[in-house]
Enzyme design. Structure first.
Site, PDB file in Angstrom:
ATOM      1  N   VAL A 232       0.722  -1.150  -0.421  1.00 57.76           N
ATOM      2  CA  VAL A 232      -0.262  -0.382  -0.115  1.00 57.76           C
ATOM      3  C   VAL A 232       1.146   0.841   0.082  1.00 57.76           C
ATOM      4  O   VAL A 232       0.459   2.536  -0.518  1.00 57.76           O
ATOM      5  CB  VAL A 232      -1.062  -0.226   1.413  1.00 57.76           C
ATOM      6  CG1 VAL A 232      -2.075  -0.797   0.630  1.00 57.76           C
ATOM      7  CG2 VAL A 232      -0.151  -0.340   2.358  1.00 57.76           C
ATOM      8  N   ARG A 233       2.054   0.903   0.363  1.00 58.64           N
ATOM      9  CA  ARG A 233       2.870   2.470   0.109  1.00 58.64           C
ATOM     10  C   ARG A 233       3.051   2.293  -1.040  1.00 58.64           C
ATOM     11  O   ARG A 233       3.578   4.286  -0.859  1.00 58.64           O
ATOM     12  CB  ARG A 233       4.683   2.417   1.713  1.00 58.64           C
ATOM     13  CG  ARG A 233       3.804   1.726   2.851  1.00 58.64           C
ATOM     14  CD  ARG A 233       5.419   1.322   3.391  1.00 58.64           C
ATOM     15  NE  ARG A 233       5.916   0.099   2.605  1.00 58.64           N
ATOM     16  CZ  ARG A 233       7.354   0.063   3.469  1.00 58.64           C
ATOM     17  NH1 ARG A 233       7.765   0.728   4.229  1.00 58.64           N
ATOM     18  NH2 ARG A 233       7.477  -1.013   2.966  1.00 58.64           N
TER      19      ARG A 233
END
Length: 611
Positions: free
Chosen positions: A26-27
């Protein structure tokens, strides 16, 4: 309803999912963004002693090269250009002496032309007339404007970076209040995930990072003091190399566990250091609106013409004369061999790793301290011990859940720095894919007349004269480079594309000067008197063209005996035969070949022998 949603997924989205290597993070979901923050004070326009390029001109040429490379390689990335120390101002706050020349957006041809207008002496004069120079600026306000540019973007940003170009090592030496505010704002940017890099440029007397910018720059945990570049970039090539190393976030292709034994494992990131350069795939556009066309595939029943749902289709595999139908879950389970990761098997001397074991470009692993605490220390200990003992680690490597495991050799590499303490080679392990026994074929070499010792010695002299130090980055693909030059000429409305030099062509004149009389001496040792290999080769080629065949005859394909084919079918080893051999076998048995894929030929032969 869920089945219909899955069914009506676009093919483009499916391809994107299949192309991803490893687990999604998700980063890293979103776009990369980069802001060039350029010092426009008077000192940036001063030339060196030998009328060298000014720091400002070096900066703009470097930014222009990044713009053009991003258009080609990463057209979704967002770029911006901000000047500080200008007489004019243009920003959203508004702060004086800060000029946002390009907002944070995708690069385009217009931006490249804008930068080109400020290059050279005439361009710098134009810049000073339009934007001007001023020493009364605040770096804190410039950083504030960069923060606002990131905040104003509506799309999600995965990586935010600011590159600061300046040749002033202490811009607020006479104003401690401005220096304190700049340090505070830089700390705020770090807390919000913004990376601030310093691209220090040449200054009379040297550039001292410790005076001010040591507290401003963002230093990665894995770089230590290397993030503080002590030496200024004296040449454009040095500056471009540093910017290229920083402009793109180092993304891990996958994050896996390296298991050393029972209960001992560490986290590593898998990186791709080398990738083949290819032409981009053509994009289909709708001719009425010039919008990109998206492709969707639907399956219909051959007899009724009705639309088929995913639940209406099954996958099957023929074993012998029986067709085995598999459910979707069973198909996925069959593809799953092991959990993704690296499992240590043992160690072997580096001498056991042969050159012909190379199958494909190697991966590179580096410890991931954020995943498992202590991974860096254990990884470093393993790396140093492998370097000391000159061994490689033999591992079982499973990149993803749906890929079969491979044997891989982990070859240690130590860190290498240049004179400016810029990292040339990172410390870590190269993951070299090892071949299976079936991958290595035994070839029957034709009998040839062995060369005499004096002929071998003379050829050694020729090879020694033609040796040079090979560097892969010194040879560009001429086809791809010309393709991009043509695109650049179309985008920038140039009269003709820039011509490239094909560095892959041999330099015949230089080779002749180096060799001298060695070539004629070698010909006298190898060929009989009066023999001209070039002339005879051309004559043979003309004769083959006049023989009516229209060219060289094709080499006849070897035949496979029927007993051998029957044994292959029984043992399930037809896949070891090549496609031409399988086609020839079908013709021998009088079967009609309807497809050219290897599996279709195998199925046809299997059905024939199982009747």
């Amino acid at each position: 309803m869920a089945e219909w949603t899955t069914y009506y997924q676009n093919e483009d989205e499916v391809e994107g999912e299949e192309g991803e290597e490893g687990e999604a993070d998700v980063r890293y979901s979103g776009r990369d963004s980069l802001i060039f923050l350029v010092d426009a004070s008077q000192s940036m326009f001063e030339r060196g002693e030998d009328d060298e390029m000014s720091p400002f001109d070096m900066t703009l040429q470097c930014i222009r090269s990044v713009y053009t490379s991003k258009i080609i390689s990463s057209d979704r990335d967002l770029l911006a250009l901000v000047f500080f120390g200008t007489a004019e101002h243009k920003n959203s706050v508004p702060f004086k002496h800060v000029y946002v020349y390009h907002d944070l957006d995708t690069p385009g041809a217009r931006r490249v032309l804008d930068l080109h207008s400020f290059q050279g002496e005439k361009g710098q004069t134009l810049f000073q007339e339009t934007l001007g120079c001023s020493a009364d600026f605040s770096l804190q306000e410039a950083l504030w404007v960069c923060s606002n540019l990131f905040s104003d973007v509506k799309t999600r940003l995965s990586h935010k970076r600011v590159m600061l170009f300046t040749n002033q090592d202490n811009p607020h030496a006479e104003d401690s209040g401005k220096a304190r505010l700049a340090r505070s704002k830089a700390s705020d940017l770090r807390d919000t995930g913004v990376v601030l890099d310093l691209m220090n440029l040449p200054k009379p007397g040297g550039f001292d990072v410790s005076l001010f910018y040591r507290d401003i720059i963002t230093v990665d945990e894995d770089e230590g003091d290397l993030g503080l570049q002590q030496g200024a970039s004296e040449k454009l090539e040095d500056l471009q190399r540093r910017v290229r190393a920083r402009e793109t976030k180092k993304r891990a292709q996958a994050r896996l566990s390296l298991t050393l034994g029972d209960g001992v494992s560490l986290a590593v990131g898998v990186y791709v250091l080398v990738r083949s350069a290819t032409k981009p795939y053509p994009v289909r556009l709708y001719r009425e609106s010039n919008e990109q066309v998206k492709t969707k595939t639907r399956w219909f029943h051959a007899e009724t013409g009705s639309l088929l749902l995913p639940s209406d289709t099954k996958k099957a595999q023929t074993y012998g004369s029986r067709q085995i139908v598999l459910e979707k879950e069973e198909t996925e389970e069959v593809k799953k061999f092991d959990e993704p990761g690296l499992v240590l098997i043992g160690f072997k001397p580096l001498e056991r790793l042969e050159r012909h074991h190379h199958l494909r470009p190697a991966h590179f692993i580096y410890p991931e301290e954020s995943q498992v605490t202590g991974s860096s220390k254990l990884f470093t200990a393993l790396l140093m011990r492998c370097l000391e003992r000159k061994v490689f680690a033999l591992c079982r490597y499973t990149p993803r859940r749906n890929t079969p495991p491979r044997f891989a050799a982990l070859v240690a590499q130590s860190e290498e720095l240049d004179k400016n303490r810029v990292q040339l080679s990172p410390p870590g392990f190269h993951v070299i894919f090892l071949p299976y026994a079936d991958d290595i074929r035994s070839l029957d070499y034709p009998e040839k007349t062995s060369a005499k010792p004096e002929q071998i010695d003379k050829m050694k002299e020729i090879v020694h004269k033609l040796r040079f130090k090979y560097q892969s980055e010194a040879f560009e693909n001429p086809v791809i480079q010309q393709h991009y030059r043509n695109l650049e000429a179309l985008a920038l409305d140039l009269l003709e594309p820039e011509q490239i030099e094909d560095l892959t062509l041999p330099k015949a004149e230089m080779m002749d000067r180096r060799l001298g009389s060695l070539v004629s001496q070698f010909k006298e040792l190898v060929y009989p008197p009066g023999y001209n290999p070039e002339g005879k080769g051309a004559q043979v080629k003309r004769k083959s063209g006049d023989s009516g065949g229209g060219g060289a005859e094709k080499k006849p394909c070897a035949e496979v005996p029927e007993e051998e084919l029957r044994a292959h079918v029984k043992n399930g080893t037809l896949g070891k035969l090549t496609v031409p051999l399988l086609k020839e076998a079908c013709k021998q048995l009088g079967m009609r070949v309807t497809g050219t894929k290897k599996q279709e030929l195998i199925d046809t032969l299997t059905a024939h022998f199982n009747r």
